[in-house]
Design an enzyme around this catalytic site. Structure first.
Site, PDB file in Angstrom:
ATOM      1  N   ASN A 275      32.869 -49.700  71.661  1.00  0.00           N
ATOM      2  CA  ASN A 275      33.150 -50.445  72.784  1.00  0.00           C
ATOM      3  C   ASN A 275      34.460 -50.377  73.537  1.00  0.00           C
ATOM      4  OD1 ASN A 275      31.017 -53.140  71.342  1.00  0.00           O
ATOM      5  ND2 ASN A 275      30.224 -51.497  72.734  1.00  0.00           N
TER       6      ASN A 275
ATOM      7  N   ASP B 241      22.065 -57.108  71.790  1.00  0.00           N
ATOM      8  CA  ASP B 241      22.282 -56.019  72.862  1.00  0.00           C
ATOM      9  C   ASP B 241      21.750 -56.910  74.116  1.00  0.00           C
ATOM     10  OD1 ASP B 241      23.153 -54.012  74.285  1.00  0.00           O
ATOM     11  OD2 ASP B 241      21.480 -52.629  73.648  1.00  0.00           O
TER      12      ASP B 241
HETATM   13  C1  FPP Z   1      25.967 -55.480  74.169  1.00  0.00           C
HETATM   14  O1  FPP Z   1      25.587 -56.066  75.113  1.00  0.00           O
HETATM   15  C2  FPP Z   1      26.754 -56.711  73.509  1.00  0.00           C
HETATM   16  C3  FPP Z   1      28.144 -56.443  73.244  1.00  0.00           C
HETATM   17  C4  FPP Z   1      29.005 -55.347  73.290  1.00  0.00           C
HETATM   18  C5  FPP Z   1      29.209 -57.887  72.909  1.00  0.00           C
HETATM   19  C6  FPP Z   1      28.388 -58.797  71.918  1.00  0.00           C
HETATM   20  C7  FPP Z   1      28.968 -59.942  71.922  1.00  0.00           C
HETATM   21  C8  FPP Z   1      28.481 -61.129  72.197  1.00  0.00           C
HETATM   22  C9  FPP Z   1      26.731 -61.440  72.093  1.00  0.00           C
HETATM   23  C10 FPP Z   1      29.352 -62.444  72.477  1.00  0.00           C
HETATM   24  C11 FPP Z   1      30.459 -62.776  71.393  1.00  0.00           C
HETATM   25  C12 FPP Z   1      30.030 -62.610  70.082  1.00  0.00           C
HETATM   26  C13 FPP Z   1      30.718 -63.703  69.421  1.00  0.00           C
HETATM   27  C14 FPP Z   1      30.478 -63.630  67.893  1.00  0.00           C
HETATM   28  C15 FPP Z   1      31.630 -64.645  70.008  1.00  0.00           C
HETATM   29  P1  FPP Z   1      25.985 -55.023  76.288  1.00  0.00           P
HETATM   30  O2  FPP Z   1      27.041 -55.216  76.878  1.00  0.00           O
HETATM   31  O3  FPP Z   1      25.823 -53.564  75.931  1.00  0.00           O
HETATM   32  O4  FPP Z   1      24.419 -55.290  77.420  1.00  0.00           O
HETATM   33  P2  FPP Z   1      23.774 -54.161  78.017  1.00  0.00           P
HETATM   34  O5  FPP Z   1      23.141 -53.126  77.177  1.00  0.00           O
HETATM   35  O6  FPP Z   1      22.695 -54.935  79.033  1.00  0.00           O
HETATM   36  O7  FPP Z   1      24.879 -53.565  79.001  1.00  0.00           O
END
Ligand code: FPP
Length: 244
Positions: free
Chosen positions: A70, A22
C-alpha cells in the site's frame, strides 16, 4: 452429519476470522468523494464487526488495514491513512478496552512513524488483560515479508547455536511469525468482489475456508458477518483427510 446453516449454533462458529477489508476507494468514488472518505467510513465499520464476534463464536478477528504494497499509493492517501490509524487508536482505545477486546498489531513496525508505533504499543499494553475478543490489526503487513523476517530470525538462532537445523519442522517457522500467539484463521473473508488473497496470512491460511463477497467494506454489516459465520458452521472441513 451435515447441518443446515440455521441449525448451527455458536459452538461451530469460526473461532478465527480474518478479513481483507476491500472496496473503500470505490465506495467513496461512487459518492463522488475522495478515497479517504471511504477509508474513514471503513474504519467506522470495524467496531460493529468486532462487537458481533462473541455472538457468532468468533474469538479471534484479524483485519488487514495496510499492506506492505500500500506504500505505492499516492502520498496523500498514504499519509491520510497513517493519520486515520493514529486517530482510530486514540479514539477507539478506551471503547475497545472497555468491551473486553484485546488488541494486537502484526506487520513490520520499522517503516511506521514513531508516534504511531507508540500508540500501537500502548494499546497492546492497555488491552493485554482482555480476553473476550482478540482483535489483530495488520499494519504494514505482507505475508511474504513476514516469512522473510521470520526466516531471518530463525537463521540468527541457528547461527547462535540455539536452534538445531535438524529439528526444524512445520511447527518451527510459525513460532517466528508475527502471529505466533494466534491460532490459524478458520475463515478468510474478502469484500468488494475481488478473488485474491493479496499476500495476507499466507502461511497461516493453508487450510482456511474463503468467502469472496461483492459487498464493499463500508457496507459490510454485522448481519452479513453473522450469515457468513453460520455458513462456515455448516461446512465440512477435513484438512486433507478422508471422512470416516
Ligand atoms: C482497501 O480498499 C482498503 C485499505 C487499503 C485500507 C483499509 C483500511 C480501513 C478499512 C480503515 C482503517 C482500519 C482501521 C483498523 C482503523 P481500497 O482502497 O483498495 O478500495 P478500492 O479497491 O475500492 O480502491
Amino acid at each position: 452429519m451435515r447441518r443446515e446453516p440455521d441449525e448451527v449454533g455458536q459452538a461451530t462458529g469460526p473461532g478465527h476470522v480474518a478479513i481483507i477489508m476491500d472496496g473503500n476507494g470505490r465506495w467513496a468514488q461512487m459518492r463522488g468523494r475522495p478515497r479517504l472518505f471511504g477509508h474513514h467510513a471503513g474504519a467506522r465499520r470495524v467496531r460493529e464487526i468486532v462487537e458481533a464476534c462473541p455472538e457468532n463464536g468468533v474469538k479471534y478477528l484479524t483485519i488487514f488495514a495496510f499492506s506492505t504494497e500500500n506504500w505505492k499509493r499516492t502520498q496523500v492517501e498514504v499519509s491520510g491513512l497513517m493519520k486515520l490509524f493514529q486517530r482510530y487508536i486514540t479514539k477507539e482505545a478506551r471503547a475497545l478496552s472497555d468491551v473486553g477486546v484485546r488488541v494486537r498489531f502484526i506487520g513490520d513496525r520499522v517503516r511506521l512513524n514513531d508516534k504511531l508505533v507508540e500508540l500501537m504499543d500502548n494499546l497492546e499494553i492497555l488491552t493485554a488483560h482482555n480476553d473476550l475478543v482478540h482483535l489483530t490489526i495488520a499494519l504494514n503487513y505482507g505475508g511474504r515479508d513476514e516469512v522473510a523476517r521470520a526466516t531471518k530470525r530463525l537463521a540468527q538462532d541457528v547461527a547462535l547455536g540455539t536452534l538445531d537445523p535438524e529439528t526444524i519442522d512445520e511447527e518451527t517457522l510459525p513460532r517466528y511469525l508475527d502471529t505466533y500467539v494466534l491460532p490459524d484463521p478458520d475463515l478468510v473473508i474478502r469484500t468488494s468482489g475481488e478473488a485474491r488473497i493479496s499476500n495476507f496470512l499466507l502461511w497461516q491460511s493453508a487450510y482456511a475456508e474463503y468467502e469472496f463477497i461483492d459487498t464493499l467494506w463500508p457496507d459490510f454489516t454485522a448481519e452479513e458477518f453473522g450469515r457468513l459465520a453460520r455458513k462456515y458452521g455448516a461446512r465440512d472441513r477435513r484438512f486433507g483427510a478422508v471422512k470416516a
